[in-house]
Design an enzyme around this catalytic site. Structure first.
Site, PDB file in Angstrom:
ATOM      1  N   ASP A 156      44.189  43.271  41.492  1.00 56.69           N
ATOM      2  CA  ASP A 156      45.624  43.435  41.251  1.00 56.69           C
ATOM      3  C   ASP A 156      46.401  43.986  42.446  1.00 56.69           C
ATOM      4  OD1 ASP A 156      44.551  45.951  41.188  1.00 56.69           O
ATOM      5  OD2 ASP A 156      45.575  46.613  39.373  1.00 56.69           O
ATOM      6  N   GLU A 157      45.832  43.932  43.649  1.00 61.26           N
ATOM      7  CA  GLU A 157      46.574  44.415  44.801  1.00 61.26           C
ATOM      8  C   GLU A 157      46.301  43.577  46.040  1.00 61.26           C
ATOM      9  OE1 GLU A 157      45.587  48.352  46.200  1.00 61.26           O
ATOM     10  OE2 GLU A 157      43.545  48.191  45.436  1.00 61.26           O
TER      11      GLU A 157
END
Length: 393
Positions: A113-114
């Site tokens: 998620d990054e």
């Protein structure tokens, strides 16, 4: 011991760190908007379960990831517990990565998620803050998931900026603002600083980054070794690590050639299991998760076939073994002698083993941890299945 001199911060870099806000919860909210604004907890739903993620509303009650579900229920009895679906989260992750890939020249997928984006040099043609803002707005509009970003001179500072402006925030910390930004923060805010180190430094009265940054390098080296020097550099806003170009080809694998061609299906299946256990352990040691599994077979006439399957991000043996066995069963239907089989895990991202608790019981997860501990102490070959111990390759 001679302590190396620190390098000066590179003021020419323009690094963007983008991080989804409560990613797993946000994916659930996208599916069911009635969850918006409510204390939502993702993870094990039983008393023996573990919190893997939670909404910002749940965090107000002191709930955090890795907390036992039983404690979370006590802190917030009215919280909504969801077991979670890694396939949905993996799909959303791929959607975001594909969009970013279209919009930026160089990026690194740091986890599910990054992302880190290197705009260095592009700032001659674009206002990086405006560009990052427009990219964030595009992700929110097209993907339907909230996201925050920090823009600064290196990866460490950019990530810390993101963490400080979440949720649903964006901020630019320029070169001359780095130390004023870092100094008042708790040392706990430094990426990679573990709990034991935090306690050790806190007991010494080192609680703020400004205090840590003033420690002499030789003292830090004495206290924590090389990791202490790295920590000190981060406290000073120094991080010369590069944004690693993202590629779906990142992989880890192994293959075995038989001494004599074989058609023994049981033996081959056992070998595939052993191969999975080997590469899955390496995956976990590198703190990685994979989203693609490939099986290769080579017949006695040297003809080679491969078959792969996209899966939800995982690093657990049981999920990978089941996938590999299924691929082999679908692929090997010619009843010809084989001379080689291999397994490869690809589409790797950085992640934690806890992420797989959605599809696995706590007992299975604990077993993997215990076996890995034995391997670290006695060697990677210290643990294997009895069925593969006498394989003749």
């Amino acid at each position: 011991m001679r302590v190396p001199k620190f390098q000066i911060m590179d003021s020419g870099k323009q690094i963007i760190h983008m991080d989804q806000d409560a990613f797993f919860v946000s994916v659930e909210v996208r599916k069911d908007v009635s969850l918006k604004g409510k204390p939502v907890i993702i993870g094990g739903t039983s008393d023996r379960g573990v919190v893997a993620s939670c909404s910002y509303e749940a965090r107000k009650f002191g709930i955090h990831s890795a907390m036992p579900s039983r404690m979370a229920k006590l802190l917030c009895p009215h919280a909504i517990f969801i077991k979670g679906n890694m396939e949905d989260y993996s799909k959303a992750s791929h959607e975001i990565t594909a969009l970013i890939q279209e919009k930026v020249p160089l990026f690194e997928k740091a986890s599910i998620d990054e992302h880190y984006i290197d705009m260095t040099g592009m700032d001659r043609f674009h206002n990086c803050m405006k560009y990052a803002h427009e990219l964030r707005e595009t992700i929110i509009k097209e993907i339907g998931l909230p996201i925050s970003f920090g823009l600064s001179v290196n990866k460490t500072v950019a990530k810390m900026v993101t963490n400080e402006c979440k949720p649903s925030g964006e901020r630019n910390v320029e070169q001359n603002e780095v130390l004023p930004f870092l100094n008042p923060l708790s040392i706990r805010k430094i990426p990679g600083l573990g709990e034991k180190t935090f306690v050790k430094l806190s007991d010494m009265g080192i609680k703020k980054i400004v205090t840590l940054s003033q420690i002499h390098p030789e003292q830090m080296n004495f206290l924590l070794g090389k990791s202490g020097l790295s920590l000190l550099q981060k406290a000073k806003g120094i991080d010369n690590s590069a944004v690693i170009p993202y590629t779906e080809q990142k992989s880890i694998g192994t293959q075995s050639t038989f001494h004599a061609d074989s058609i023994d299906i049981d033996m081959i299946n056992n070998l595939l299991v052993a191969q999975v256990m080997d590469v899955a352990y390496q995956l976990r040691e590198k703190r990685k998760l994979c989203a693609c599994v490939t099986v290769t077979i080579r017949y006695a006439n040297f003809e080679t076939e491969t078959k792969q399957a996209a899966i939800a991000y995982t690093s657990l043996d049981s999920v990978l073994i089941a996938t590999v066995k299924d691929l082999f069963k679908k692929m090997y239907n010619r009843r010809m002698f084989l001379r080689l089989v291999g397994v490869r895990l690809s589409n790797l991202v950085t992640g934690f083993e806890q992420i797989d608790l959605y599809s696995e019981s706590q007992e299975q997860y604990s077993l993997v941890q215990a076996l890995d501990k034995i391997r670290r102490r006695f060697g990677q070959d210290a643990v294997t299945r009895a069925a593969v111990m006498d394989l003749k390759l």
